[in-house]
Scaffold this active site. Structure first.
Site, mmCIF file in Angstrom:
data_model
loop_
_atom_site.group_PDB
_atom_site.id
_atom_site.type_symbol
_atom_site.label_atom_id
_atom_site.label_comp_id
_atom_site.label_asym_id
_atom_site.label_seq_id
_atom_site.Cartn_x
_atom_site.Cartn_y
_atom_site.Cartn_z
ATOM 1 C CB CYS A 124 -0.332 2.458 10.383
ATOM 2 S SG CYS A 124 0.456 1.648 8.982
ATOM 3 C CG PHE A 125 -4.051 5.315 13.562
ATOM 4 C CD1 PHE A 125 -2.975 5.969 12.994
ATOM 5 C CD2 PHE A 125 -5.305 5.893 13.440
ATOM 6 C CE1 PHE A 125 -3.132 7.173 12.317
ATOM 7 C CE2 PHE A 125 -5.477 7.091 12.767
ATOM 8 C CZ PHE A 125 -4.401 7.729 12.208
ATOM 9 C CB SER B 198 9.205 0.208 6.723
ATOM 10 O OG SER B 198 9.245 -0.611 5.603
ATOM 11 C CB THR B 199 6.079 2.988 10.255
ATOM 12 O OG1 THR B 199 5.390 3.773 9.282
ATOM 13 C CG2 THR B 199 5.985 3.653 11.614
ATOM 14 C CG LEU C 152 7.053 5.231 15.831
ATOM 15 C CD1 LEU C 152 7.854 4.582 16.951
ATOM 16 C CD2 LEU C 152 6.117 4.194 15.220
ATOM 17 N NE ARG D 84 -3.077 -3.589 5.610
ATOM 18 C CZ ARG D 84 -1.930 -3.082 5.160
ATOM 19 N NH1 ARG D 84 -0.789 -3.689 5.418
ATOM 20 N NH2 ARG D 84 -1.923 -1.977 4.438
ATOM 21 C CE1 TYR E 11 -4.305 -1.462 0.419
ATOM 22 C CE2 TYR E 11 -2.938 -3.200 1.361
ATOM 23 C CZ TYR E 11 -4.143 -2.775 0.819
ATOM 24 O OH TYR E 11 -5.169 -3.662 0.672
ATOM 25 N N PRO F 34 4.865 -5.423 10.890
ATOM 26 C CG PRO F 34 4.358 -7.686 10.585
ATOM 27 C CD PRO F 34 5.257 -6.597 10.089
ATOM 28 C CE LYS G 281 -9.245 6.760 4.973
ATOM 29 N NZ LYS G 281 -7.996 7.569 4.917
#
Ligand code: NAI
Ligand code: UGA
Length: 499
Positions: free
Chosen positions: A302-303, A156-157, A247, A372, A31, A118, A365
């Site tokens: 993500c949240f 990536s986060t 973050l 996810r 994504y 993840p 949403k």
């Protein structure tokens, strides 16, 4: 902006423009990697962009041919408004999707690492820490196959200080004499608006080491974005600030939603209207109007994951109070989903067993097919436990995905049971026919303009409607005859002044 002298800026500018980025590889065609690097390819026709993935099915979908009837790319693995048109323009020109990971790494001078991070499901930190396995294996691959120096970009986060781990892996494994400059360039796009977010970002954040090499690498990446983003919106920081800012931004966004959802519970108990409260608060410039929509709770990949990561980081740093503070944002979110489901059951005379419930919307949403952490899935599972008969409709989520999300892995025959209990409809009207309640779980625009009169006529009475996203006009629907319950507003007002 990091403090640079004018002549240093000039030297950097010269050095960067003498060897600009020409070939980009993006590891991870998900994504983020897919849309982000597609937009880079469209804005920089002179840069060759290759997006690679170890998942051949995903790559095949990115390479899928146009629908013969519409001429459009309808089978891309990610649905985002506007994405298919850009892929269609750039694919085969300077944009390529491939499973040949090593080849693309080898040829690139800049590599985005855009793989999944993840939450760990087992071992140390399970349920909180980010699983860094995919980032590390991509880094090892880069070290293994590179024969030239490269800029490596964390897209990536990741937890704070990941760049230091990547550096160690690269230095220990790469061929001697090669230089790897690591940058942090977190992505802030939201699904459903990815293309507009990428084309017109609030900011682009680039973190680098304060060394001349680090700053030169950052300048080269800035030069890529500067093709379409004003330089004043490209913000450069140190590496750790950049990693942590991602973050922090997600935690603060999620915190706003949990805050307004906490207010919604008070509104329902007092007769205040959360929409009015949110509007009144948002008029204060220091608070601002965005991201204050009360809902059944936030979803998305993500949240939750990023806050859990922050909680883990805080705990590891010996900051339990900080960890508890952020954890509460998630707890409030869980409470919001559960509170909504409870309201459905209690309103329907404390039982939904064997009752037909239409669940409108399944994506986390609108304008995405992504499910996810979708609150709709949580609600559907709770309804399954209550033994309701559920019919789901979502315009973008594939049917098999819905069944995957509502079954418990490892429970024997649960898919069979789910198929008996949960039907999937091809339209909202079909889903609602014969139902005793409609539950809106995703704010798809089409739900606003449905023929609610006809839907009401087709339902069992009393016809309940639970709007988990406050998308429909409750007043009009009440006039039609629905018993409407929304988030953050009291129930139907009997006495308009004192209720
Ligand atoms: N989904 C979103 O809207 C946003 C996600 N992010 C972050 O971006 C990162 C990626 O997220 P998504 O794109 O949603 O994940 P995703 O799961 O959709 O895509 C990740 C892809 O990486 C591939 N991959 C994993 N290891 C690989 C390897 N060694 N070599 C090649 N490919 C490999 C996977 O097969 C998968 O297709 C995560 O860290 C996420 O937190 C950041 C901003 C927004
Ligand atoms: O790191 C990420 O993955 C991304 O996470 C979010 O983007 P996303 O999850 O795609 O979508 P949002 O628009 O943030 O919505 C998240 C959830 O919150 C809900 N939400 C959002 C806003 C609101 O006011 N109320 C509310 O309940 C949405 O319905 C959805 O379930 C952030 O907005 C992005 O900046 C970030 O890059």
């Amino acid at each position: 902006m990091q403090n640079l002298q004018a002549d240093t800026v000039y030297n950097l500018e010269q050095a960067a423009s003498s060897s600009p980025v020409r070939r980009i590889c993006c590891i991870g065609a998900g994504y983020v990697g897919g849309p982000t690097c597609t937009v880079i390819a469209s804005k920089c026709p002179d840069i060759t962009v290759t997006i690679v993935d170890i998942n051949p099915v995903r790559i095949a979908a990115w390479n899928s041919p146009p629908n013969p009837k519409t001429g459009k790319l309808d089978d891309l693995p990610v649905y985002e408004p506007g994405l298919a048109d850009i892929v269609q323009t750039c694919r085969g020109r300077n944009l390529f999707f491939s499973t040949e990971v090593d080849k693309a790494i080898h040829e690139a001078d800049l590599i985005f690492v855009s793989v999944n991070t993840p939450t760990k499901t087992s071992g140390i930190g399970a349920g909180y820490a980010a699983d860094m396995h995919y980032v590390e294996s991509s880094t090892r691959r880069i070290a293994e196959v590179s024969t030239s120096s490269k800029i490596i970009v964390e897209k990536s986060t990741v937890p704070c200080r990941t760049a230091a781990s990547m550096r160690q892996v690269l230095e220990a494994n790469a061929k001697p004499g090669l230089q790897f400059d690591i940058l942090s360039n977190p992505e802030f796009l939201a699904e459903g608006t990815a293309i507009t977010d990428l084309e017109n970002p609030d900011r682009v954040l680039i973190g680098s080491l304060p060394t001349p090499e680090g700053q030169l690498a950052a300048r080269k990446l800035q030069d890529v974005y500067a093709r379409w983003v004003e330089r004043k919106r490209i913000y450069t920081t140190g590496l750790w600030s950049s990693e942590l800012s991602k973050l922090a931004a997600n935690a603060m966004l999620a915190q706003r939603i949990s805050s307004i959802n906490a207010m919604a519970a008070i509104c329902e108990a007092t007769g205040a209207d959360v929409t009015e409260v949110a509007h009144a608060c948002g008029l204060d410039k220091r608070i601002g109007p965005n991201f204050l929509r009360a809902s059944i709770g936030f979803g998305g990949s993500c949240f939750q994951k990023d806050i859990l990561n922050l909680v883990y980081l805080s705990e590891s740093l010996g900051l339990p109070k900080v960890a508890a503070y952020w954890k509460q944002v998630i707890e409030m979110n869980e409470y919001s989903k559960e509170r909504f489901a409870r309201k459905v059951v209690s309103t329907m005379f404390n039982t939904i067993t064997q009752k037909r419930v239409a669940l409108l919307g399944f994506a986390f949403k609108k304008d995405t097919g992504d499910t996810r952490e979708s609150p709709a899935a949580t609600i559907c599972k709770l309804f399954r436990q209550e033994r309701a008969q559920i019919t789901v409709y979502d315009p973008k989520v594939p049917h098999h995905q819905i069944y995957l999300d509502i079954t418990e892995p490892g429970v024997i025959d649960d898919t069979e049971a789910a198929k008996k209990q949960v039907q999937i409809a091809n339209s909202a009207v079909e889903a609602c026919a014969g139902a005793e309640a409609v539950v809106i779980a995703t704010e798809w625009d089409e739900f606003k303009t449905l023929d609610w009169e006809a839907i009401h006529a087709s339902m069992k009475k009393p016809a309940f409607l639970f709007d988990g996203r406050n998308v429909v006009d409750a007043k009009t629907l009440r006039k039609i005859g629905f018993r409407v319950h929304t988030v953050g507003r009291g129930p139907e007002i009997v006495d308009p002044v004192w209720a």
